[in-house]
Structures are given as structure tokens and as C-alpha cells.
Design a protein around this motif. Structure first.
Motif, short mmCIF file in Angstrom:
data_model
loop_
_atom_site.label_atom_id
_atom_site.label_comp_id
_atom_site.label_asym_id
_atom_site.label_seq_id
_atom_site.Cartn_x
_atom_site.Cartn_y
_atom_site.Cartn_z
N LYS A 335 -5.66 -5.46 -0.14
CA LYS A 335 -4.97 -5.81 -1.37
C LYS A 335 -5.47 -5.87 -2.69
N TYR A 336 -5.21 -4.85 -3.49
CA TYR A 336 -5.77 -4.69 -4.80
C TYR A 336 -4.81 -4.64 -5.83
N GLN A 337 -5.27 -5.19 -6.97
CA GLN A 337 -4.19 -5.29 -8.17
C GLN A 337 -4.98 -5.05 -9.51
N ILE A 339 -5.06 -5.82 -13.48
CA ILE A 339 -4.27 -6.52 -14.35
C ILE A 339 -4.74 -6.47 -15.75
N LEU A 346 0.60 -6.89 -14.90
CA LEU A 346 0.22 -6.36 -13.73
C LEU A 346 0.29 -4.70 -13.81
N SER A 349 -0.46 -2.52 -7.99
CA SER A 349 -0.57 -3.54 -6.82
C SER A 349 -0.21 -2.78 -5.89
N ASP A 350 -1.12 -2.63 -4.67
CA ASP A 350 -0.90 -2.19 -3.44
C ASP A 350 -1.77 -2.42 -2.42
#
Length: 424
Positions: A335-337, A339, A346, A349-350
Motif C-alpha cells: 500500500k502506498y500513498q 501526501i 491525499l 492511494s493504491d
């Protein structure tokens, strides 16, 4: 004698020359030339050759005069075609040794130059009106007359440069830095010295650049070494990206980002100055990532009997063959975001899923201790003919590190592709 003289005067050759002379005096040159030519070649009349040359020279002079008149009236296409026709006519009648008019070649070259200047003037007007297609049509005509014309080459470059330059300036006015950079980069590729294109491109790059720091969110799902190796691969992929606007901060700069966030929470923090503070510290975006699921598994070896003949080429009832398999599996979710470092907004996000498996395969054989029924002493016979055995190349199992490298590459490529499209 009188009869012979009368017959000579009435010969077909003589009559042709007489008729040709009459036609020539009446201005019917083509018809006269045809009769002179017949009289000379069919009846060998010497005076007909003189007439042929005289009429042909007159026709050539007329063609040149007509070409010059067309040029003087600025009917350049027709004028140059007429000149080419005249020169071709002279070459076709080279045996008659025709003479070009005085300054005929100079007049031709002058006419061509006047045409080029006329075309260039029209092309310049088209460029000023930003009608670049029309300008390039005119420039192509100039190149057909003078391939090395420097002024036309420069104007041709301007037709490539100006649309991109103007589009780049317009994009900058709208603060579309990435679009402006792309247009101005095309300008620099065509003419790096054009006006202020290099400086404007640098300005677009500076104002459009966004800095990213990668932060590992360690939740102990995977070993620390795996998280660190994945982070290094993602950083490497981002550094290799072709996006000139993406700036990757070194890991030590991440402390600056975190410190900046802490300052925004302090009572002394001035919200009106938040943009300048962030700009000063170059902390714009944080890319956080974590392995939310990670499982590496190695199954036990599984052996089963197989046919020796087909597997190893062994034909003996004293041998037993086995096929042994083993599997290594790696399943993970990352999971990465992305920001905003100042506002916490945000942007991306995926969750990326990864699943891979490798299986090994090898063959082994065992020689059984059997009693030979043909032996009178019933002794155990272990002799087996293995000369025809084939070497079955084993399929070696990939190591855990091999599968981890595939995981790192898959995640890094997908994250890099997402950021390649990101335009804040």
C-alpha cells in the motif's frame, strides 16, 4: 541543256527549299523548318541546311524573348518553364550549333533569383500572420529552386520554432509549467539560441518541479531488510524516471520534512507563512509505503514414482525412478500513498498485489537388490546397464531472493508509472 536546266529548277528538292523560304518569310517557322529538313535529308540540298539553322535559331531566340517577357511581368513559374524549354530546344538541335542570346543565362539566373525573393517575401508575411503551413509551402518552392538558400532554411526553422515558442509562453501565462516546458524544449531542440527559450524552459522546470521523499511505514509485516530493499528499489526507479519535474529527496531530507510537520503543530507556527517555509525546505510531497501483507513459503519436497524409460531412458526392472518436486511461493500486498507534506492532502492511494511461484523438478533412480532367478546359486545381481540413460536437466528452484527481486521490480515499476503521470 535548256531542258536539263528546266528539269533541275522543277526538282522536288528545289521546290521544297522555295516553299520553305516563302513560309519563313511569312513567319510560319515551324512549317518552314519541316520543309527545309525534308529538302536537306531527303534530297541533300545544301542550301536547306542553311535555312534549317536560320529558322531554328530564330525559334530559339523567340523562346528566350518570350521567357524574358514572362519574367518581366512577374509570371515566374511560366517564365522559368519557358527558359527550360528554350535550353532543351537548343540541346535537341545541338548538331546545328545554335547560339544563345547574349546574357541569356544571366537573365535566366536573375529571373530565378527574383522569383526566390518574391517567394521569400510571401513566406515572411505568412509567418507574421502565423500561417505556418502556407509559409512552409512557399519555402518548399524556394528549396526546389535553391536547396542551399540560407534565408529559407532559417525561415523554415522559424516555422518549427515559433508555434512551440508561442504555445510555451501561453502555457506559462496559465501557469501550466509542464506543458510550457514541453513546448520550449522543442524550441531548444530546433534552435537552442532562439531568444530566451533556454531561460524560459529553465523557469518552467524550476516552477513545475515537485520534491518527493519516500518514507517506510514499518508495521512489522515483513522483515526490515525486505522493507529497506523495496524502498531502495523504488528510489532507484524514481531516480531513473524520465519525468524532469520529479525530484527525489535523499532519505536524510526526510527528517527535514518531519521536522517541518512538527513545526506546523507548534503554537509559534504562522499559517500565513506555511508556503514559504515548505518551499524553503523543499518538502512538498511524502510518498509513504508499507507491505500490508507478506508471506514467503517453501513447500516440502514431494516425490512420486515415475516411468524410468520415459523419464531417464533406463530399461531395467531392477531400477526404480522418482520424480521430485518442490515449490516456493511469494505473496504480498503493498500500500502506498502520496501526501502533501504541508497540508496532508491525499493525492494518490493504491494497493498493489503481487503473487509469484516457482516449482523445481528433478529425477532420481535407485537400483534395487533383486535375486537373479537365472543364477544357479540364486545370488543377488546388481549389474544394470545404464549406458542408454539420458541426462534429465533438473529445473532448479528459484531462491527466495530471486522472488523478492521480482516483487521489488513489480512494485517499483507501478509506483514510478503512477508518479510519472502525477502533475500537481
Amino acid at each position: 541543256m535548256s531542258l536539263l536546266t528546266l528539269l533541275a529548277s522543277c526538282s522536288p528538292g528545289k521546290r521544297l527549299v522555295t516553299d520553305a523560304t516563302t513560309l519563313e518569310q511569312g513567319g510560319l517557322r515551324s512549317e518552314a523548318l519541316a520543309k527545309y529538313t525534308s529538302a536537306y535529308y531527303d534530297y541533300q540540298r545544301a542550301e536547306a541546311l542553311v535555312g534549317m539553322k536560320r529558322v531554328t535559331q530564330t525559334i530559339l531566340d523567340s523562346k528566350l524573348n518570350s521567357a524574358q517577357m514572362l519574367c518581366m511581368t512577374e509570371n515566374y513559374d511560366s517564365a522559368l518553364a519557358a527558359y527550360e524549354d528554350a535550353f532543351a530546344y537548343k540541346n535537341q538541335n545541338s548538331a546545328l550549333e545554335l547560339n544563345l542570346q547574349l546574357n541569356a543565362m544571366e537573365n535566366f539566373n536573375s529571373c530565378k533569383q527574383s522569383y526566390i525573393e518574391s517567394l521569400y517575401a510571401e513566406a515572411e508575411k505568412a509567418v507574421l500572420k502565423e500561417d505556418y503551413d502556407a509559409a512552409q509551402t512557399l519555402i518548399r518552392k524556394i528549396f526546389s529552386l535553391d536547396r542551399k538558400n540560407q534565408k529559407a532554411h532559417y525561415l523554415d526553422t522559424m516555422c518549427e520554432v515559433l508555434p512551440n515558442y508561442n504555445a510555451g509562453k501561453k502555457a506559462m501565462e496559465l501557469e501550466l509549467w509542464r506543458e510550457g516546458y514541453i513546448y520550449l524544449n522543442e524550441v531548444c531542440a530546433s534552435d537552442a539560441g532562439y531568444k530566451d527559450a533556454v531561460a524560459l524552459r529553465a523557469e518552467c522546470l524550476k516552477k513545475g518541479t515537485f520534491a518527493i521523499a519516500y518514507k517506510i511505514k514499518d508495521n512489522k509485516t515483513a522483515p526490515d531488510a525486505v522493507e529497506a530493499a523495496l524502498a531502495a528499489t523504488i528510489n532507484g526507479e524514481l531516480l531513473a524516471t524520465e519525468n524532469p519535474f520529479l525530484e527525489l529527496l535523499e532519505r536524510e531530507n526526510l527528517n527535514v520534512v518531519i521536522q517541518e510537520q512538527q513545526e506546523t503543530l507548534s503554537p509559534e507556527f504562522d499559517s500565513d507563512n506555511s508556503y514559504n517555509l515548505g518551499k524553503l525546505k523543499r518538502a512538498q510531497f511524502i510518498l509513504s509505503g508499507e507491505l500490508v501483507y507478506f508471506k514467503s513459503e517453501l513447500t516440502a519436497e514431494n516425490s512420486r514414482k515415475c516411468d524410468c524409460a520415459s523419464s531417464l531412458g533406463i530399461y531395467s526392472d531392477k531400477v526404480v525412478c522418482f520424480e521430485t518436486t518442490q515449490a516456493r511461493k511469494l505473496n504480498a500486498s503493498y500500500k502506498y500513498q502520496l501526501i502533501d507534506a504541508e497540508t496532508g492532502k491525499l493525492y494518490i492511494s493504491d494497493v498493489l498485489s503481487f503473487s509469484d511461484e516457482d516449482q523445481s523438478l528433478k529425477y532420481v533412480y535407485e537400483i534395487q537388490k533383486k535375486i537373479s532367478l537365472t543364477s544357479p546359486t540364486l545370488t543377488k545381481d546388481h549389474d544394470v546397464n545404464l549406458s542408454g540413460m539420458k541426462n534429465a536437466t533438473p529445473d532448479i528452484l528459484l531462491t527466495e531472493q530471486d522472488l523478492l527481486l521480482r516483487l521489488y521490480a513489480s512494485v517499483a515499476n507501478k509506483v514510478s508509472a503512477a508518479l510519472e503521470k502525477f502533475s500537481p
